[in-house]
Scaffold this active site. Structure first.
Site: not given
Length: 179
Positions: A104-106, A143-144
């Site tokens: 996701n965030d990456v 996570y973000a």
């Protein structure tokens, strides 16, 4: 969600079966589903079709640095296919498909802009591939805690399913297509 394009297993299988270059982007969702063996089987099937397959490994994908390397080693993915951020990012524009499995965030292009939770974070440039497929159970945040702009990109197809089931279904569908 506006701008989100859901795709089917058959859509994705067809895209993968006719690709020349596929970059796989594993993330925490792969680990959570314990789907590394299914991912390795799918990648091997693609390689057997003479498709160039590599894995884009973000240093913080998963729950700890090196998490993806460990998971993929467990599934006997050949180490030379695992490529770090700096090595793989220039390859995305040549990729027919970036297959994002629970990352996701990456992969969030928002990191390239200021003033958000992922600003300045090095990301995998999956949005530069010709086509993007994201295997994810839902539109839930990473996570973000922010929306991933990749998911509303017009060239992104969302395959809403558990990673293990989705990868198994894709492998079956591609085997049917290629005989």
């Amino acid at each position: 969600d506006a701008g989100v394009r859901a795709v089917t297993v058959d859509d994705v299988a067809t895209q993968l079966a006719y690709a020349d270059k596929v970059v796989i982007v594993p993330g925490y969702g792969l680990a959570a589903a314990q789907a590394q063996h299914e991912l390795a089987k799918l990648a091997q099937l693609l390689e057997d079709q003479r498709i160039d397959v590599s894995y884009a490994i973000h240093p913080v994908a998963g729950r700890m640095p090196g998490h993806m390397d460990v998971l993929l080693a467990e599934a006997n993915v050949p180490y030379p296919l695992l490529k770090e951020l700096d090595e793989i990012n220039p390859e995305f524009p040549q990729a027919d498909i970036a297959l994002v499995v629970g990352a996701n965030d990456v992969t969030n292009p928002a990191a390239r802009r200021a003033d958000n939770a992922v600003s300045g974070m090095p990301i995998l440039d999956v949005d530069k591939a010709k086509s993007v497929v994201v295997i994810k159970r839902s539109m839930a945040h990473g996570y973000a805690g922010i929306d991933n702009e990749l998911y509303t990109n017009p060239k992104t197809g969302m395959l809403f399913t558990d990673a293990k089931k989705g990868l198994t279904d894709l492998t079956t569908a591609i085997r049917t297509l290629v005989g």
